[in-house]
Design an enzyme around this catalytic site. Structure first.
Site, mmCIF file in Angstrom:
data_model
loop_
_atom_site.group_PDB
_atom_site.id
_atom_site.type_symbol
_atom_site.label_atom_id
_atom_site.label_comp_id
_atom_site.label_asym_id
_atom_site.label_seq_id
_atom_site.Cartn_x
_atom_site.Cartn_y
_atom_site.Cartn_z
ATOM 1 N N GLU A 131 45.582 36.418 38.315
ATOM 2 C CA GLU A 131 44.883 37.371 39.172
ATOM 3 C C GLU A 131 44.271 36.676 40.389
ATOM 4 O O GLU A 131 43.641 35.637 40.222
ATOM 5 C CB GLU A 131 43.775 38.085 38.393
ATOM 6 N N GLY A 274 35.660 32.943 33.894
ATOM 7 C CA GLY A 274 35.181 33.138 32.527
ATOM 8 C C GLY A 274 36.308 33.484 31.578
ATOM 9 O O GLY A 274 36.475 32.852 30.536
ATOM 10 N N MET A 276 40.194 36.256 31.284
ATOM 11 C CA MET A 276 41.136 37.171 31.945
ATOM 12 C C MET A 276 41.751 38.094 30.925
ATOM 13 O O MET A 276 42.206 37.662 29.859
ATOM 14 C CB MET A 276 42.227 36.360 32.653
ATOM 15 N N ASN A 278 44.459 39.639 30.157
ATOM 16 C CA ASN A 278 45.884 39.873 29.956
ATOM 17 C C ASN A 278 46.082 40.729 28.709
ATOM 18 O O ASN A 278 45.588 40.370 27.627
ATOM 19 C CB ASN A 278 46.624 38.550 29.776
ATOM 20 N N HIS A 308 33.740 42.463 27.471
ATOM 21 C CA HIS A 308 34.171 42.763 28.848
ATOM 22 C C HIS A 308 35.707 42.785 28.920
ATOM 23 O O HIS A 308 36.300 43.750 29.415
ATOM 24 C CB HIS A 308 33.578 41.689 29.776
ATOM 25 N N GLU A 309 36.333 41.751 28.394
ATOM 26 C CA GLU A 309 37.805 41.675 28.465
ATOM 27 C C GLU A 309 38.435 42.781 27.626
ATOM 28 O O GLU A 309 39.459 43.358 27.994
ATOM 29 C CB GLU A 309 38.294 40.302 28.001
ATOM 30 N N HIS A 312 38.603 46.008 29.343
ATOM 31 C CA HIS A 312 39.691 46.017 30.334
ATOM 32 C C HIS A 312 41.014 46.501 29.746
ATOM 33 O O HIS A 312 41.902 46.912 30.488
ATOM 34 C CB HIS A 312 39.929 44.604 30.858
ATOM 35 N N GLU A 331 36.438 46.244 37.255
ATOM 36 C CA GLU A 331 35.416 45.209 37.013
ATOM 37 C C GLU A 331 34.019 45.780 36.814
ATOM 38 O O GLU A 331 33.246 45.280 35.999
ATOM 39 C CB GLU A 331 35.419 44.180 38.147
HETATM 40 ZN ZN LIG Z 1 36.766 41.588 34.350
#
Ligand SMILES: [Zn+2]
Length: 854
Positions: A131, A274, A276, A278, A308-309, A312, A331
């Site tokens: 990213e 921190g 990602m 994927n 957080h991930e 996503h 985000e």
């Molecule tokens: Zn994020």
């Protein structure tokens, strides 16, 4: 390089005529363990349709060599088709198959396919990070988020390795010293979300299952990996435990089954960020595997990132922004869900909103006061703009504004909106309007004005209480004054605080109201006794800077640490820090507050922020004539609190680290040396490896660490982490030679990996060495454009931000920065943005110093 910087217009044009059906990507990384092998073979076959047959287009690819290009069976000469960044093809058919065979480079900057060799055992590890646009360093791609497609990866790797990707592997075939891994096709995903992790990783496995509403059972295989040499420190149970709580929670809130099959979480070396998201193959920085004792704030931070991930997987992976203008659509949500989820998923981190108020928002306030700030929905012209927008606005301010939205429409409407958003846009791409549509449906409110005020304008408002009283000390009027370029609607709570019998400051009244315009009267307050403290934005519902009336500020000066409620106290700390940064409170007054009350701060995360901020206050915001005394006061305070802290506690460790950061005088440095040698002891304090390096750094910066001593420490800790800390210590020595070596290692060569670039910069830039580093201000401004054009953007950003002469807080350096900006109006906008932000920090420091002097 032509076209390296893809523009939004080009992406829109490409998406207007193309639809991608599938990618097949073959990678051969069997050469990876050989350090002399610089490249790996990459073969991409992409099937796509074109609505304008006969048209031309291009694939993005950053590769040392392209071997062949074949479009619909027709061979195209790479020498004419490939310009170093793009593979140009013309004469498209309605349906096309395009194959590109290339030699791609192993990365040492964390961009693309990163290769790392472990000094402990010589093992090689690979992982990808893309990213916003580095998939093109690994395979030929239409590198933009709205050209989604299913990806099928095939990876040939050394036989002893395991390989992971977004989907499960369907087959593994061994041939001699290699194994070839065939992965199932993914769901349609964006290019920046694809991933490969390969190497002899240590793996912990687990499983999650859940009964769905339709009676079926969702099965999600889980795994967590790290380098073999980190395995003894790997607390996979804790990581997987948070993972399962998160999966429960997001399924309940989002009501959309996790769409990507399995869920792997890889902790990887030399990672730039921190983590990602994927799909199915999340990557994290391996510093989240704790080698030495860390405080609970570190565990909370890691759990926040895990959630957080995971958020996503829905916000970002299932539904993706069309272009980087709407990066916030994923985000801001993920950042909000990180904190919201820690509470909602019933993890043990019940102070998540305190951390958010105190730390995430500090990031947002800082970013939002730069001249370069931008609305949450941004104007992203190209990939360089995109790269810089992973910032305090897109993440922290966006999350704070979502918290305000929840207060505004209610959590039920908010989450019902999210559920409709996933149903409606699954595997698609969205913009702001798509989100507003569902939220307006579920809340019944017109959110256009709200969005215009909160999402489409920049800047932070200040709220100040204005209190008048009668002769009996009763409030005749309490008003909230709003100051800012855009006056917004704020849903806030006003807290009224007084001393109780024990002397604690406790809340005796709470009034919730909407604040609009520049003055709002809090009608309910009239007639109440004047409290000792009026705390606006109590409970931290909105995003604003809070100020105080004179009496409330006096209460804080006398008793900030006596505020009983943890969140209210964190808000007060945050507010006095903002006053300091805004030159409304002298830096030495802020330092005095920290010295007086930090010792009784119970929240470990807040305490660690106070340490960082107090150090900044002395280094940058205090009158230079008072700096030495301020530094000594901090070190004395650190030593006092270290001796008083509960043995073995997180607080004790935090104070020990703070002592290492502030130690300057003979007494403090003597203790530091004694702790390293074992001749001094603090009851309960384990001087473990990471703390040892912190202590060595203190000695190195003071010129009291010998070369042989540092080399001896490295020999005892010959790990990746040890190498970084050792490098930082070398660069932190107060000699012209040490600074020259560190500078040159970063600037004059591209050999250093990202982690050692960072270590050199950190050591070089010790604020106390400002006389030594002053010589580098002029060369810095001279090399900016060369660095920007020659280095990868990740490394260039670190050099531009890290080598800026931050500690040269004088008018001359400010003038040099201005001269560069005036003289380079045509420099890359992203480069100008970074310099403008550093320049603004410097101007802020000068204003704060003037305030402190007066
Ligand atoms: Zn994020």
């Amino acid at each position: 390089m032509p076209g390296r910087n893809l523009s939004r217009d080009e992406a829109q044009q490409r998406a207007s005529i193309l639809a991608v059906d599938s990618y097949r990507v073959r990678l051969d990384v069997t050469s990876a363990p050989d350090p002399a092998a610089a490249t790996f073979r990459s073969t991409t076959t992409v099937a796509f349709r074109c609505s304008q047959p006969g048209a031309a287009t291009f694939l993005d690819l950053l590769a040392p060599a392209v071997r062949s290009v074949t479009l619909n069976g027709r061979s195209i000469d790479p020498a004419t088709a490939y310009d170093g960044a793009r593979v140009h093809v013309d004469g498209l058919a309605a349906e096309n198959v395009l194959t590109v065979e290339a030699d791609c480079a192993y990365s040492r900057t964390g961009e693309g396919l990163h290769r790392f060799t472990d000094p402990v055992d010589g093992e090689t590890y690979l992982y990808t990070h893309y990213e916003p646009a580095d998939a093109r360093r690994v395979f030929a791609t239409f590198e933009q988020p709205d050209l989604k497609a299913p990806f099928s990866f095939t990876v040939t790797a050394p036989a002893a390795w395991d390989v992971w990707s977004n989907a499960v592997h369907e087959d593994v075939v061994e041939e001699g010293a290699a194994r070839t891994w065939e992965f199932a096709p993914t769901k349609p995903i964006s290019t920046y979300l694809t991933a490969v992790v390969a190497g002899p990783y240590h793996v912990a496995r687990d499983h999650y299952s859940r009964e769905l509403a339709d009676g079926t059972t969702l099965e999600i295989p889980l795994s967590a990996m790290c380098r073999k040499s980190l395995a003894p420190s790997f607390d996979a149970d804790e990581i997987l435990g948070v993972t399962k709580l998160g999966l429960d929670f997001f399924h309940e809130e989002f009501d959309y089954p996790y769409p990507f099959g399995k869920y792997d979480q890889a902790f990887v070396p030399e990672y730039n960020i921190g983590a990602m998201e994927n799909p199915g193959c999340v990557t994290f920085r391996e510093e989240f595997v704790f080698r030495s004792k860390v405080t609970d704030a570190a565990y909370e931070g890691r759990a926040n990132v895990i959630l957080h991930e995971m958020a996503h997987m829905w916000f970002g992976d299932l539904v993706t922004m069309r272009w980087w203008d709407d990066l916030w659509l994923k985000e801001s949500f993920a950042d909000f869900m990180g904190s919201y989820g820690l509470i909602g998923a019933r993890t043990r981190y019940s102070s998540a909103w305190v951390t958010f108020a105190n730390q995430r928002k500090a990031w947002a306030y800082r970013q939002d006061q730069f001249p370069t700030t931008h609305p949450i929905t941004a104007d992203i012209r190209d990939l360089e703009d995109a790269k810089l927008n992973f910032d305090g606005i897109t993440y922290a301010k966006g999350a704070a504004v979502l918290k305000q939205l929840v207060a505004y429409v209610g959590s039920e409407a908010f989450f019902e909106g999210a559920r409709r958003y996933f149903q409606r846009h699954a595997f698609g791409n969205t913009e702001l309007a798509d989100l507003l549509d569902v939220l307006e449906e579920t809340s019944g409110r017109d959110l256009k004005a709200w969005a215009a005020a909160w999402l489409q304008t920049a800047g932070v408002d200040s709220l100040t209480p204005q209190v008048t009283t009668d002769a009996e000390g009763r409030i005749t009027e309490l008003a909230v004054l709003q100051d800012g370029e855009v006056l917004r609607p704020h849903r806030i709570a006003v807290g009224l605080y007084d001393r109780d019998a024990d002397g604690s400051l406790v809340r005796t009244g709470r009034i919730e109201l909407d604040v609009t315009g520049n003055r709002t009267v809090v009608a309910e307050a009239a007639g109440r006794p004047r409290p000792a403290l009026v705390l606006l934005n109590d409970e931290d519902l909105t995003y604003c800077k809070i100020r105080f009336d004179a009496e409330s500020l006096q209460t804080l000066r006398a008793g900030l640490g006596d505020i009983h409620d943890e969140l209210a106290r964190a808000l007060a700390w945050s507010a006095v820090w903002n006053l300091t940064r805004d030159s409304l409170m002298p830096a030495r007054d802020y330092v005095a507050l920290v010295l007086r009350f930090a010792g009784q701060e119970g929240n470990i995360g807040v305490l660690q922020s106070l340490h960082t901020q107090a150090k900044t206050a002395v280094d940058l915001y205090a009158d230079p004539n008072w700096r030495a005394e301020g530094g000594r006061l901090l070190a004395d305070g650190a030593l006092r609190e270290l001796r008083e802290a509960v043995p073995g506690s997180d607080h004790q460790l935090a104070w020990a680290r703070f002592l290492a950061q502030t130690a300057g005088g003979a007494e403090h440095l003597g203790l530091v040396r004694g702790l390293l040698a074992g001749s001094a002891r603090i009851d309960g304090l384990d001087v473990d490896q990471e703390l040892r390096w912190s202590l060595w750094l203190a000695l190195a910066a003071a010129g009291q660490a010998g070369d042989e001593e540092l080399a001896g420490e490295l020999a005892a800790d010959n790990t990746a982490s040890g190498k970084r800390r050792y490098t930082q210590c070398l660069a932190a020595r107060p000699t012209a030679e040490a600074k020259a070596v560190a500078w040159s290692a970063v600037v004059d060569s591209e050999e250093l990996p990202n982690a050692l670039v960072e270590a050199n910069i950190a050591g070089f830039a010790v604020p106390a060495h400002r006389d030594l580093t002053a010589l580098y201000a002029a060369p810095y401004f001279k090399l900016l454009e060369r660095v920007w054009s020659e280095r990868t953007i990740e490394i260039a950003m670190r050099i531009v931000g890290g080598f800026f002469p931050h500690s040269q807080t004088d008018e001359q350096t400010l003038a040099e920065a201005d001269a560069w900006l005036d003289g380079h109006p045509q420099a890359a906008p992203a480069l100008r943005r970074l310099v403008l932000e550093c320049r603004d920090d410097l101007a802020r420091a000068l204003r704060a110093q003037a305030c402190d002097r007066a």
